[in-house]
Design a protein around this motif. Structure first.
Motif, short mmCIF file in Angstrom:
data_model
loop_
_atom_site.label_atom_id
_atom_site.label_comp_id
_atom_site.label_asym_id
_atom_site.label_seq_id
_atom_site.Cartn_x
_atom_site.Cartn_y
_atom_site.Cartn_z
N LEU A 393 -6.80 10.94 80.89
CA LEU A 393 -6.07 11.96 80.14
C LEU A 393 -4.98 11.34 79.26
CD1 LEU A 393 -5.61 14.72 82.89
CD2 LEU A 393 -7.45 14.43 81.22
N ALA A 394 -4.35 10.27 79.76
CA ALA A 394 -3.29 9.63 78.97
C ALA A 394 -3.87 9.09 77.67
CB ALA A 394 -2.65 8.51 79.78
N ASP A 395 -5.07 8.47 77.76
CA ASP A 395 -5.73 7.96 76.56
C ASP A 395 -6.05 9.10 75.60
OD1 ASP A 395 -5.81 5.47 77.61
OD2 ASP A 395 -7.93 5.49 78.15
N TYR A 396 -6.63 10.18 76.15
CA TYR A 396 -7.05 11.30 75.30
C TYR A 396 -5.85 11.84 74.52
CZ TYR A 396 -9.37 15.39 73.55
OH TYR A 396 -9.89 16.33 72.69
N ASN A 397 -4.74 12.04 75.24
CA ASN A 397 -3.54 12.59 74.56
C ASN A 397 -3.06 11.65 73.48
OD1 ASN A 397 -3.63 14.81 76.16
ND2 ASN A 397 -2.24 13.98 77.73
N TYR A 398 -3.01 10.34 73.80
CA TYR A 398 -2.52 9.36 72.82
C TYR A 398 -3.45 9.33 71.59
CZ TYR A 398 -1.03 5.11 70.54
OH TYR A 398 -0.59 4.22 69.58
N TYR A 399 -4.75 9.25 71.84
CA TYR A 399 -5.72 9.15 70.73
C TYR A 399 -5.67 10.41 69.85
CZ TYR A 399 -7.93 4.71 71.90
OH TYR A 399 -8.17 3.37 72.09
N LYS A 400 -5.48 11.57 70.49
CA LYS A 400 -5.44 12.84 69.75
C LYS A 400 -4.18 12.87 68.87
CE LYS A 400 -7.59 16.88 69.79
NZ LYS A 400 -7.09 18.21 69.80
N VAL A 401 -3.03 12.63 69.49
CA VAL A 401 -1.76 12.70 68.77
C VAL A 401 -1.71 11.69 67.62
CG1 VAL A 401 0.75 12.25 69.04
CG2 VAL A 401 -0.47 13.60 70.75
N ASN A 402 -2.32 10.52 67.82
CA ASN A 402 -2.24 9.46 66.80
C ASN A 402 -3.45 9.44 65.85
OD1 ASN A 402 0.27 7.71 67.38
ND2 ASN A 402 -0.59 8.23 69.37
N GLY A 403 -4.21 10.50 65.86
CA GLY A 403 -5.34 10.63 64.91
C GLY A 403 -6.42 9.58 65.10
N LEU A 404 -6.58 9.09 66.33
CA LEU A 404 -7.60 8.04 66.56
C LEU A 404 -8.97 8.61 66.94
CD1 LEU A 404 -5.36 5.48 68.49
CD2 LEU A 404 -6.13 5.34 66.12
N ILE A 405 -9.00 9.94 67.19
CA ILE A 405 -10.29 10.57 67.43
C ILE A 405 -10.69 11.20 66.10
CG2 ILE A 405 -11.51 12.40 68.67
CD1 ILE A 405 -9.73 11.81 71.06
N LYS A 406 -11.68 10.58 65.48
CA LYS A 406 -11.98 11.00 64.10
C LYS A 406 -13.18 11.93 64.03
CE LYS A 406 -9.59 7.39 61.74
NZ LYS A 406 -9.26 6.42 62.78
N ASN A 407 -12.94 13.10 63.46
CA ASN A 407 -14.04 14.01 63.16
C ASN A 407 -14.14 14.11 61.64
OD1 ASN A 407 -14.67 14.79 65.85
ND2 ASN A 407 -12.79 16.00 65.87
N GLU A 408 -15.36 14.18 61.16
CA GLU A 408 -15.55 14.28 59.72
C GLU A 408 -15.00 15.63 59.23
OE1 GLU A 408 -19.21 13.24 56.64
OE2 GLU A 408 -19.63 13.85 58.69
N SER A 409 -14.26 15.62 58.10
CA SER A 409 -13.70 16.88 57.57
C SER A 409 -14.84 17.75 57.03
CB SER A 409 -12.71 16.57 56.47
OG SER A 409 -13.40 16.09 55.34
N ILE A 410 -14.60 19.07 56.98
CA ILE A 410 -15.66 19.98 56.51
C ILE A 410 -16.00 19.68 55.05
CG2 ILE A 410 -16.25 22.41 56.09
CD1 ILE A 410 -14.69 23.07 58.61
N THR A 411 -14.97 19.40 54.22
CA THR A 411 -15.26 19.12 52.81
C THR A 411 -16.08 17.83 52.68
OG1 THR A 411 -13.01 18.31 52.74
CG2 THR A 411 -13.44 20.34 51.51
N GLY A 412 -15.70 16.83 53.48
CA GLY A 412 -16.43 15.56 53.45
C GLY A 412 -17.89 15.75 53.85
N LYS A 413 -18.08 16.55 54.90
CA LYS A 413 -19.43 16.83 55.41
C LYS A 413 -20.27 17.51 54.33
CE LYS A 413 -20.47 17.84 60.21
NZ LYS A 413 -20.00 18.58 61.36
N LEU A 414 -19.66 18.52 53.68
CA LEU A 414 -20.37 19.28 52.64
C LEU A 414 -20.75 18.38 51.46
CD1 LEU A 414 -18.51 22.72 52.49
CD2 LEU A 414 -20.94 22.30 52.94
N LYS A 415 -19.76 17.54 51.05
CA LYS A 415 -19.98 16.63 49.93
C LYS A 415 -21.17 15.69 50.23
CE LYS A 415 -17.00 13.70 47.43
NZ LYS A 415 -15.73 13.01 47.42
N ASN A 416 -21.17 15.14 51.44
CA ASN A 416 -22.24 14.20 51.82
C ASN A 416 -23.60 14.91 51.92
OD1 ASN A 416 -20.43 12.14 51.88
ND2 ASN A 416 -20.06 12.27 54.08
N MET A 417 -23.56 16.13 52.47
CA MET A 417 -24.82 16.89 52.60
C MET A 417 -25.41 17.17 51.22
SD MET A 417 -24.15 19.64 55.62
CE MET A 417 -25.10 20.94 54.88
N THR A 418 -24.53 17.55 50.28
CA THR A 418 -25.00 17.86 48.92
C THR A 418 -25.59 16.62 48.27
OG1 THR A 418 -23.08 19.30 48.84
CG2 THR A 418 -24.28 19.04 46.78
#
Ligand SMILES: Cc1cc2nc3c(=O)[nH]c(=O)nc-3n(C[C@H](O)[C@H](O)[C@H](O)COP(=O)(O)O)c2cc1C
Length: 456
Positions: A393-418
Protein backbone atom coordinates in the motif's frame (compact mmCIF):
# COMPACT_ATOMS: atom_id res chain seq x y z
CA UNK A 1 19.02 -40.19 -8.28
CA UNK A 2 19.84 -37.99 -5.26
CA UNK A 3 19.25 -34.28 -5.77
CA UNK A 4 20.24 -31.68 -3.18
CA UNK A 5 18.15 -28.52 -3.15
CA UNK A 6 20.17 -25.69 -1.64
CA UNK A 7 17.39 -23.32 -0.65
CA UNK A 8 18.40 -19.67 -0.34
CA UNK A 9 14.97 -18.40 0.68
CA UNK A 10 14.81 -17.19 4.28
CA UNK A 11 11.27 -18.58 4.43
CA UNK A 12 12.55 -22.19 4.28
CA UNK A 13 9.54 -24.52 3.73
CA UNK A 14 7.17 -21.55 3.32
CA UNK A 15 9.19 -20.24 0.40
CA UNK A 16 7.44 -19.64 -2.93
CA UNK A 17 10.53 -20.90 -4.77
CA UNK A 18 10.66 -24.20 -2.91
CA UNK A 19 7.05 -25.01 -3.92
CA UNK A 20 8.32 -25.51 -7.49
CA UNK A 21 10.80 -28.11 -6.20
CA UNK A 22 7.97 -29.88 -4.30
CA UNK A 23 6.08 -29.91 -7.59
CA UNK A 24 9.07 -31.56 -9.30
CA UNK A 25 9.42 -34.08 -6.47
CA UNK A 26 5.77 -35.12 -6.95
CA UNK A 27 6.31 -35.50 -10.69
CA UNK A 28 9.64 -37.38 -10.36
CA UNK A 29 9.08 -40.03 -7.70
CA UNK A 30 12.20 -41.98 -8.67
CA UNK A 31 14.40 -39.05 -7.62
CA UNK A 32 15.21 -38.38 -4.01
CA UNK A 33 15.06 -34.67 -3.11
CA UNK A 34 16.97 -33.46 -0.06
CA UNK A 35 16.16 -29.91 1.03
CA UNK A 36 18.82 -27.88 2.83
CA UNK A 37 17.75 -24.48 4.13
CA UNK A 38 20.79 -22.22 4.07
CA UNK A 39 19.25 -19.71 6.50
CA UNK A 40 19.19 -22.38 9.26
CA UNK A 41 22.90 -23.10 9.04
CA UNK A 42 24.60 -19.92 7.94
CA UNK A 43 24.69 -18.38 11.40
CA UNK A 44 26.19 -21.58 12.81
CA UNK A 45 29.86 -22.46 12.57
CA UNK A 46 32.21 -24.46 10.39
CA UNK A 47 30.84 -27.87 11.53
CA UNK A 48 27.34 -27.24 10.16
CA UNK A 49 28.61 -25.77 6.90
CA UNK A 50 30.82 -28.86 6.55
CA UNK A 51 27.73 -31.10 6.97
CA UNK A 52 26.03 -29.32 4.04
CA UNK A 53 29.19 -29.53 1.94
CA UNK A 54 29.41 -33.28 2.66
CA UNK A 55 25.82 -33.79 1.49
CA UNK A 56 26.65 -31.90 -1.69
CA UNK A 57 29.74 -34.02 -2.32
CA UNK A 58 27.68 -37.22 -1.98
CA UNK A 59 24.72 -36.29 -4.23
CA UNK A 60 24.24 -36.63 -8.00
CA UNK A 61 23.16 -33.06 -8.66
CA UNK A 62 22.56 -29.73 -6.92
CA UNK A 63 19.88 -27.14 -7.63
CA UNK A 64 20.64 -23.77 -6.09
CA UNK A 65 17.25 -22.14 -5.55
CA UNK A 66 16.67 -18.59 -4.36
CA UNK A 67 14.39 -15.59 -4.42
CA UNK A 68 16.03 -12.64 -6.17
CA UNK A 69 16.86 -10.08 -3.47
CA UNK A 70 18.15 -6.70 -4.52
CA UNK A 71 19.25 -7.95 -7.94
CA UNK A 72 21.25 -10.85 -6.49
CA UNK A 73 20.83 -13.76 -4.11
CA UNK A 74 19.82 -12.92 -0.50
CA UNK A 75 22.59 -11.73 1.84
CA UNK A 76 22.58 -14.89 4.00
CA UNK A 77 23.07 -17.06 0.89
CA UNK A 78 25.99 -14.82 -0.10
CA UNK A 79 27.39 -15.30 3.44
CA UNK A 80 27.06 -19.08 2.95
CA UNK A 81 29.09 -18.89 -0.28
CA UNK A 82 31.74 -16.82 1.51
CA UNK A 83 31.94 -19.50 4.21
CA UNK A 84 32.45 -22.26 1.64
CA UNK A 85 35.51 -20.31 0.49
CA UNK A 86 36.65 -19.40 4.00
CA UNK A 87 36.48 -23.00 5.28
CA UNK A 88 38.18 -24.37 2.13
CA UNK A 89 35.16 -26.48 1.21
CA UNK A 90 35.10 -25.63 -2.50
CA UNK A 91 36.46 -29.09 -3.38
CA UNK A 92 33.25 -30.66 -2.03
CA UNK A 93 31.33 -28.79 -4.74
CA UNK A 94 33.79 -29.37 -7.57
CA UNK A 95 32.67 -31.50 -10.53
CA UNK A 96 29.13 -31.68 -9.20
CA UNK A 97 26.37 -31.12 -11.76
CA UNK A 98 24.26 -28.10 -10.85
CA UNK A 99 21.61 -25.65 -12.04
CA UNK A 100 19.97 -22.50 -10.69
CA UNK A 101 16.28 -21.75 -10.22
CA UNK A 102 14.71 -18.58 -8.86
CA UNK A 103 11.43 -16.80 -8.39
CA UNK A 104 11.04 -13.02 -8.48
CA UNK A 105 9.18 -10.32 -10.38
CA UNK A 106 12.00 -10.43 -13.00
CA UNK A 107 13.66 -7.24 -11.81
CA UNK A 108 17.37 -7.91 -12.45
CA UNK A 109 16.90 -11.69 -12.21
CA UNK A 110 19.54 -11.97 -14.98
CA UNK A 111 22.26 -10.43 -12.75
CA UNK A 112 21.41 -12.83 -9.92
CA UNK A 113 21.70 -15.85 -12.23
CA UNK A 114 24.90 -14.53 -13.85
CA UNK A 115 26.39 -14.11 -10.38
CA UNK A 116 25.45 -17.67 -9.41
CA UNK A 117 26.77 -19.09 -12.69
CA UNK A 118 30.06 -17.29 -11.99
CA UNK A 119 30.18 -18.81 -8.49
CA UNK A 120 29.47 -22.30 -9.89
CA UNK A 121 32.27 -21.75 -12.42
CA UNK A 122 34.62 -20.64 -9.61
CA UNK A 123 33.69 -23.77 -7.62
CA UNK A 124 34.44 -25.91 -10.73
CA UNK A 125 30.89 -27.21 -10.68
CA UNK A 126 29.33 -28.48 -13.91
CA UNK A 127 26.76 -25.80 -14.59
CA UNK A 128 23.77 -26.99 -16.62
CA UNK A 129 21.67 -23.84 -16.83
CA UNK A 130 19.10 -21.65 -15.16
CA UNK A 131 15.39 -21.00 -15.00
CA UNK A 132 13.90 -17.80 -13.60
CA UNK A 133 10.18 -17.83 -12.93
CA UNK A 134 7.83 -15.11 -11.81
CA UNK A 135 6.63 -15.67 -8.25
CA UNK A 136 3.19 -16.80 -9.53
CA UNK A 137 4.31 -18.91 -12.48
CA UNK A 138 3.75 -22.26 -10.78
CA UNK A 139 0.01 -21.76 -11.10
CA UNK A 140 0.28 -21.56 -14.90
CA UNK A 141 0.13 -24.85 -16.86
CA UNK A 142 2.75 -23.73 -19.42
CA UNK A 143 5.23 -22.85 -16.64
CA UNK A 144 4.64 -26.20 -14.94
CA UNK A 145 5.53 -27.86 -18.24
CA UNK A 146 8.60 -25.66 -18.60
CA UNK A 147 9.71 -26.57 -15.07
CA UNK A 148 9.32 -30.28 -15.85
CA UNK A 149 11.26 -29.81 -19.10
CA UNK A 150 14.03 -27.97 -17.23
CA UNK A 151 14.33 -30.78 -14.67
CA UNK A 152 14.10 -33.58 -17.27
CA UNK A 153 17.01 -31.98 -19.17
CA UNK A 154 18.93 -31.60 -15.90
CA UNK A 155 18.56 -35.31 -15.09
CA UNK A 156 19.31 -36.38 -18.67
CA UNK A 157 22.52 -34.29 -18.69
CA UNK A 158 23.67 -35.94 -15.45
CA UNK A 159 22.87 -39.43 -16.78
CA UNK A 160 24.77 -38.81 -20.03
CA UNK A 161 27.65 -37.10 -18.22
CA UNK A 162 27.23 -34.01 -20.39
CA UNK A 163 30.28 -31.90 -21.11
CA UNK A 164 29.77 -28.41 -19.68
CA UNK A 165 31.59 -25.20 -20.52
CA UNK A 166 32.56 -22.34 -18.24
CA UNK A 167 31.15 -18.96 -19.25
CA UNK A 168 33.04 -16.90 -16.67
CA UNK A 169 36.80 -16.79 -16.19
CA UNK A 170 38.27 -16.58 -12.70
CA UNK A 171 38.75 -12.95 -11.68
CA UNK A 172 42.23 -11.45 -11.31
CA UNK A 173 43.89 -11.39 -7.92
CA UNK A 174 46.50 -8.78 -7.10
CA UNK A 175 48.53 -7.56 -4.16
CA UNK A 176 48.57 -3.81 -4.45
CA UNK A 177 49.17 -1.55 -1.51
CA UNK A 178 47.79 1.88 -2.42
CA UNK A 179 49.53 4.99 -1.06
CA UNK A 180 47.26 8.01 -1.14
CA UNK A 181 48.88 11.41 -1.67
CA UNK A 182 48.28 14.74 0.05
CA UNK A 183 45.37 16.69 -1.34
CA UNK A 184 46.67 19.69 -3.31
CA UNK A 185 43.43 21.68 -3.65
CA UNK A 186 40.27 21.18 -1.60
CA UNK A 187 36.86 21.77 -3.15
CA UNK A 188 34.59 24.08 -1.20
CA UNK A 189 30.96 22.98 -1.13
CA UNK A 190 27.84 22.95 1.01
CA UNK A 191 26.74 19.65 -0.55
CA UNK A 192 26.79 16.83 2.00
CA UNK A 193 28.72 13.64 1.30
CA UNK A 194 28.09 10.37 3.15
CA UNK A 195 30.52 7.52 2.56
CA UNK A 196 29.02 4.09 3.29
CA UNK A 197 31.58 1.36 3.83
CA UNK A 198 32.49 -1.86 5.60
CA UNK A 199 36.22 -1.16 5.24
CA UNK A 200 38.95 -2.28 7.58
CA UNK A 201 41.67 0.03 8.90
CA UNK A 202 44.68 0.29 6.63
CA UNK A 203 43.00 -1.40 3.66
CA UNK A 204 43.08 0.12 0.17
CA UNK A 205 39.44 1.11 0.54
CA UNK A 206 40.22 2.82 3.83
CA UNK A 207 42.97 4.84 2.15
CA UNK A 208 40.73 5.64 -0.83
CA UNK A 209 38.14 7.00 1.62
CA UNK A 210 40.82 9.17 3.30
CA UNK A 211 41.89 10.52 -0.09
CA UNK A 212 38.29 11.18 -1.17
CA UNK A 213 37.31 12.94 2.09
CA UNK A 214 40.50 15.03 2.20
CA UNK A 215 39.55 16.65 -1.11
CA UNK A 216 36.37 18.18 0.27
CA UNK A 217 36.04 21.43 2.17
CA UNK A 218 32.49 20.78 3.30
CA UNK A 219 30.35 18.26 5.22
CA UNK A 220 31.59 14.66 4.91
CA UNK A 221 30.50 11.76 7.08
CA UNK A 222 31.79 8.19 6.98
CA UNK A 223 29.30 5.49 7.99
CA UNK A 224 31.15 2.24 8.59
CA UNK A 225 28.38 -0.36 8.82
CA UNK A 226 30.69 -2.62 10.82
CA UNK A 227 30.23 -0.14 13.67
CA UNK A 228 26.44 -0.60 13.50
CA UNK A 229 25.16 -3.68 15.30
CA UNK A 230 22.37 -4.81 12.94
CA UNK A 231 22.78 -8.43 11.92
CA UNK A 232 19.24 -9.63 11.18
CA UNK A 233 18.80 -10.80 7.61
CA UNK A 234 15.64 -9.75 5.77
CA UNK A 235 13.19 -12.65 6.20
CA UNK A 236 10.86 -11.61 3.37
CA UNK A 237 7.86 -11.23 5.70
CA UNK A 238 6.69 -8.07 3.88
CA UNK A 239 5.57 -6.46 7.13
CA UNK A 240 6.97 -3.30 5.50
CA UNK A 241 4.40 -3.41 2.70
CA UNK A 242 1.77 -1.17 4.29
CA UNK A 243 3.68 1.49 6.28
CA UNK A 244 7.36 0.79 5.51
CA UNK A 245 7.86 -0.61 8.97
CA UNK A 246 10.34 -3.46 9.30
CA UNK A 247 9.72 -6.02 12.07
CA UNK A 248 13.27 -5.30 13.31
CA UNK A 249 12.75 -1.52 13.58
CA UNK A 250 12.79 -1.61 17.38
CA UNK A 251 15.27 -4.43 17.84
CA UNK A 252 18.28 -3.36 15.80
CA UNK A 253 19.89 -0.15 14.53
CA UNK A 254 19.50 -0.75 10.78
CA UNK A 255 16.72 1.78 10.23
CA UNK A 256 18.54 4.38 12.32
CA UNK A 257 21.67 3.87 10.18
CA UNK A 258 19.79 4.05 6.87
CA UNK A 259 17.75 7.09 7.90
CA UNK A 260 20.93 8.85 9.05
CA UNK A 261 22.42 8.30 5.58
CA UNK A 262 19.26 9.52 3.86
CA UNK A 263 18.89 12.58 6.12
CA UNK A 264 22.51 13.71 5.71
CA UNK A 265 23.37 13.15 2.07
CA UNK A 266 23.35 14.87 -1.29
CA UNK A 267 26.13 12.53 -2.43
CA UNK A 268 26.43 8.88 -1.35
CA UNK A 269 29.72 7.10 -1.92
CA UNK A 270 29.75 3.32 -1.51
CA UNK A 271 33.29 2.28 -0.66
CA UNK A 272 33.51 -1.50 -0.86
CA UNK A 273 35.85 -4.37 -1.49
CA UNK A 274 35.00 -7.12 -3.99
CA UNK A 275 34.33 -10.43 -2.29
CA UNK A 276 34.00 -13.24 -4.84
CA UNK A 277 31.90 -11.60 -7.59
CA UNK A 278 30.09 -8.91 -5.58
CA UNK A 279 30.75 -6.83 -2.46
CA UNK A 280 30.70 -8.47 0.99
CA UNK A 281 27.60 -10.19 2.40
CA UNK A 282 27.55 -7.44 5.06
CA UNK A 283 27.10 -4.80 2.34
CA UNK A 284 24.48 -7.07 0.73
CA UNK A 285 22.67 -7.22 4.07
CA UNK A 286 22.67 -3.40 4.09
CA UNK A 287 21.05 -3.33 0.61
CA UNK A 288 18.55 -6.13 1.34
CA UNK A 289 17.31 -4.42 4.48
CA UNK A 290 16.69 -1.18 2.55
CA UNK A 291 13.64 -3.09 1.27
CA UNK A 292 11.94 -1.61 4.36
CA UNK A 293 11.21 1.29 1.99
CA UNK A 294 9.83 -1.29 -0.47
CA UNK A 295 9.80 0.11 -4.04
CA UNK A 296 9.84 3.78 -3.07
CA UNK A 297 12.86 5.61 -4.56
CA UNK A 298 14.13 7.00 -1.25
CA UNK A 299 17.57 7.77 -2.73
CA UNK A 300 15.96 10.10 -5.28
CA UNK A 301 17.89 13.26 -6.18
CA UNK A 302 21.24 12.06 -4.87
CA UNK A 303 24.57 11.54 -6.60
CA UNK A 304 25.95 8.00 -6.25
CA UNK A 305 29.65 7.17 -6.53
CA UNK A 306 31.64 3.99 -5.93
CA UNK A 307 35.13 3.44 -4.61
CA UNK A 308 35.98 -0.20 -5.18
CA UNK A 309 38.90 -2.42 -4.22
CA UNK A 310 39.11 -5.31 -6.65
CA UNK A 311 38.73 -6.22 -10.33
CA UNK A 312 35.41 -4.47 -10.91
CA UNK A 313 35.83 -4.18 -14.69
CA UNK A 314 35.78 -8.00 -14.93
CA UNK A 315 32.36 -8.28 -13.29
CA UNK A 316 29.58 -7.55 -15.79
CA UNK A 317 26.68 -8.34 -13.46
CA UNK A 318 28.08 -6.18 -10.67
CA UNK A 319 28.49 -3.27 -13.10
CA UNK A 320 24.85 -3.52 -14.13
CA UNK A 321 23.80 -3.69 -10.49
CA UNK A 322 25.89 -0.61 -9.62
CA UNK A 323 24.28 1.28 -12.45
CA UNK A 324 20.84 0.28 -11.21
CA UNK A 325 21.53 1.51 -7.67
CA UNK A 326 22.08 4.83 -9.32
CA UNK A 327 18.85 4.82 -11.32
CA UNK A 328 15.44 5.60 -9.85
CA UNK A 329 16.05 9.32 -10.16
CA UNK A 330 19.56 9.21 -8.74
CA UNK A 331 22.69 9.90 -10.75
CA UNK A 332 25.76 7.72 -11.17
CA UNK A 333 28.68 10.13 -10.76
CA UNK A 334 31.28 7.42 -11.37
CA UNK A 335 33.08 4.24 -10.35
CA UNK A 336 36.77 4.22 -9.36
CA UNK A 337 38.66 1.05 -8.55
CA UNK A 338 42.19 0.26 -7.41
CA UNK A 339 42.62 -2.27 -10.24
CA UNK A 340 44.87 0.21 -12.11
CA UNK A 341 47.44 -0.62 -9.36
CA UNK A 342 49.10 2.74 -9.81
CA UNK A 343 49.12 5.42 -7.09
CA UNK A 344 49.27 8.36 -9.51
CA UNK A 345 46.40 7.15 -11.65
CA UNK A 346 44.27 6.22 -8.65
CA UNK A 347 44.88 9.55 -6.90
CA UNK A 348 43.90 11.38 -10.10
CA UNK A 349 40.82 9.23 -10.64
CA UNK A 350 39.61 9.87 -7.09
CA UNK A 351 40.17 13.64 -7.52
CA UNK A 352 38.13 13.56 -10.75
CA UNK A 353 35.35 11.59 -9.04
CA UNK A 354 35.15 14.12 -6.18
CA UNK A 355 35.02 16.98 -8.70
CA UNK A 356 32.30 15.33 -10.74
CA UNK A 357 30.15 14.32 -7.75
CA UNK A 358 30.20 17.84 -6.32
CA UNK A 359 29.67 19.52 -9.69
CA UNK A 360 26.70 17.25 -10.49
CA UNK A 361 25.24 17.74 -6.98
CA UNK A 362 25.53 21.53 -7.26
CA UNK A 363 23.79 21.47 -10.67
CA UNK A 364 21.14 18.99 -9.39
CA UNK A 365 22.08 16.93 -12.44
CA UNK A 366 20.31 13.61 -12.98
CA UNK A 367 21.28 11.98 -16.26
CA UNK A 368 18.50 10.71 -18.53
CA UNK A 369 18.21 6.98 -17.80
CA UNK A 370 18.96 4.24 -20.33
CA UNK A 371 17.39 0.87 -21.12
CA UNK A 372 17.87 -0.92 -17.78
CA UNK A 373 16.48 1.95 -15.68
CA UNK A 374 13.71 2.79 -18.12
CA UNK A 375 12.56 -0.85 -18.16
CA UNK A 376 12.98 -1.24 -14.40
CA UNK A 377 10.74 1.76 -13.74
CA UNK A 378 8.09 0.48 -16.14
CA UNK A 379 8.20 -2.98 -14.53
CA UNK A 380 7.67 -1.52 -11.04
CA UNK A 381 4.97 0.82 -12.25
CA UNK A 382 3.06 -2.04 -13.94
CA UNK A 383 3.43 -4.33 -10.92
CA UNK A 384 2.30 -1.67 -8.45
CA UNK A 385 -0.63 -0.73 -10.69
CA UNK A 386 -1.84 -4.35 -10.48
CA UNK A 387 -1.56 -7.06 -7.79
CA UNK A 388 1.65 -5.89 -6.06
CA UNK A 389 -0.09 -2.58 -5.26
CA UNK A 390 -2.86 -4.37 -3.39
CA UNK A 391 -0.42 -5.54 -0.71
CA UNK A 392 2.26 -2.86 -0.99
CA UNK A 393 0.00 0.00 0.00
CA UNK A 394 2.86 2.39 0.77
CA UNK A 395 4.20 1.89 -2.78
CA UNK A 396 0.76 2.36 -4.33
CA UNK A 397 0.18 5.63 -2.48
CA UNK A 398 3.65 6.95 -3.36
CA UNK A 399 3.39 5.96 -7.05
CA UNK A 400 -0.12 7.46 -7.32
CA UNK A 401 0.75 10.77 -5.64
CA UNK A 402 3.96 11.14 -7.69
CA UNK A 403 2.36 10.33 -11.05
CA UNK A 404 4.39 7.13 -11.50
CA UNK A 405 1.36 5.04 -12.42
CA UNK A 406 0.84 6.07 -15.99
CA UNK A 407 -2.44 5.72 -17.82
CA UNK A 408 -2.77 6.93 -21.37
CA UNK A 409 -4.85 10.15 -21.58
CA UNK A 410 -8.19 9.97 -23.42
CA UNK A 411 -7.05 12.55 -26.00
CA UNK A 412 -3.80 10.63 -26.56
CA UNK A 413 -5.72 7.38 -26.96
CA UNK A 414 -8.12 8.95 -29.47
CA UNK A 415 -5.29 10.55 -31.45
CA UNK A 416 -3.44 7.22 -31.70
CA UNK A 417 -6.60 5.30 -32.61
CA UNK A 418 -7.36 7.76 -35.41
CA UNK A 419 -3.81 7.58 -36.75
CA UNK A 420 -3.85 3.76 -36.69
CA UNK A 421 -7.20 3.80 -38.53
CA UNK A 422 -5.79 6.09 -41.22
CA UNK A 423 -2.58 4.03 -41.50
CA UNK A 424 -4.69 1.06 -42.54
CA UNK A 425 -5.75 3.05 -45.65
CA UNK A 426 -3.40 2.43 -48.57
CA UNK A 427 -3.30 6.02 -49.87
CA UNK A 428 -2.55 7.50 -46.44
CA UNK A 429 0.01 4.78 -45.74
CA UNK A 430 1.98 5.44 -48.93
CA UNK A 431 1.93 9.20 -48.27
CA UNK A 432 3.33 8.65 -44.76
CA UNK A 433 5.98 6.19 -45.98
CA UNK A 434 7.07 8.59 -48.73
CA UNK A 435 7.60 11.35 -46.18
CA UNK A 436 8.84 9.18 -43.30
CA UNK A 437 12.21 10.93 -42.81
CA UNK A 438 10.65 14.39 -43.01
CA UNK A 439 7.82 13.40 -40.71
CA UNK A 440 10.22 12.03 -38.08
CA UNK A 441 12.18 15.26 -37.83
CA UNK A 442 9.36 17.74 -38.40
CA UNK A 443 9.15 18.75 -34.71
CA UNK A 444 12.95 18.88 -34.37
CA UNK A 445 13.08 21.23 -37.38
CA UNK A 446 10.64 23.58 -35.65
CA UNK A 447 13.01 23.78 -32.62
CA UNK A 448 15.91 24.67 -34.93
CA UNK A 449 13.81 27.29 -36.74
CA UNK A 450 12.83 28.81 -33.39
CA UNK A 451 16.52 28.94 -32.39
CA UNK A 452 17.36 30.73 -35.69
CA UNK A 453 14.58 33.25 -35.09
CA UNK A 454 15.76 33.85 -31.51
CA UNK A 455 19.32 34.50 -32.74
CA UNK A 456 18.22 37.07 -35.31
C1 LIG B 1 14.27 -7.91 0.39
C2 LIG B 1 13.64 -8.27 -0.90
C3 LIG B 1 14.27 -7.91 -2.08
C4 LIG B 1 13.72 -8.29 -3.30
N1 LIG B 1 14.36 -7.93 -4.43
C5 LIG B 1 13.87 -8.31 -5.64
C6 LIG B 1 14.57 -7.97 -6.84
O1 LIG B 1 15.62 -7.31 -6.84
N2 LIG B 1 14.03 -8.38 -8.01
C7 LIG B 1 12.85 -9.07 -8.09
O2 LIG B 1 12.41 -9.36 -9.18
N3 LIG B 1 12.18 -9.44 -6.94
C8 LIG B 1 12.67 -9.08 -5.74
N4 LIG B 1 12.02 -9.46 -4.58
C9 LIG B 1 10.83 -10.34 -4.69
C10 LIG B 1 11.18 -11.83 -4.42
O3 LIG B 1 12.23 -12.25 -5.24
C11 LIG B 1 9.96 -12.72 -4.69
O4 LIG B 1 8.91 -12.34 -3.89
C12 LIG B 1 10.26 -14.21 -4.52
O5 LIG B 1 9.31 -14.95 -5.24
C13 LIG B 1 10.20 -14.67 -3.07
O6 LIG B 1 10.53 -16.04 -3.03
P1 LIG B 1 10.56 -16.93 -1.69
O7 LIG B 1 9.15 -16.95 -1.15
O8 LIG B 1 11.02 -18.27 -2.14
O9 LIG B 1 11.50 -16.30 -0.73
C14 LIG B 1 12.51 -9.05 -3.36
C15 LIG B 1 11.87 -9.39 -2.16
C16 LIG B 1 12.42 -9.01 -0.94
C17 LIG B 1 11.72 -9.40 0.33
Amino acid sequence: MNIVILNGSPKSSNSITVQSMHYLALKNKTCNFEYLNIIDDVKKGEKDILKIADKVSECDGVIWIFPVYHMLIPAHMKAFIEKINEYNLVKKFSNKYCATYSTSIHYYDHTAHDYMEGICNDFDMKYLGSLSHDMNDLIKAECQSELEFFFANFIESIKTDELTLKRFKKTSKYNYNYQNNECSKKIKTTKRTVIVTDSEKGSNIDKMIVKYSSMIDGPVKVVNINESTFSNYCIGCCNCSTHNECIYNNTDDYRKTLDFILDNSDIIVYACEIKDRYFSSRIKLFFDRSFCYTHIPVFKGRQIAYLVAGPVSELGALNEIMKSYSSNETNLAGIVSDECQDDNILNNQIETLVNKSINFAEQDYIKTPMFLSVCGSKLFSDAIKSTLGTIFLADYNYYKVNGLIKNESITGKLKNMTFRYMMNKKAFQSKVKKNMYKHMISKHKKILELEVTNNE
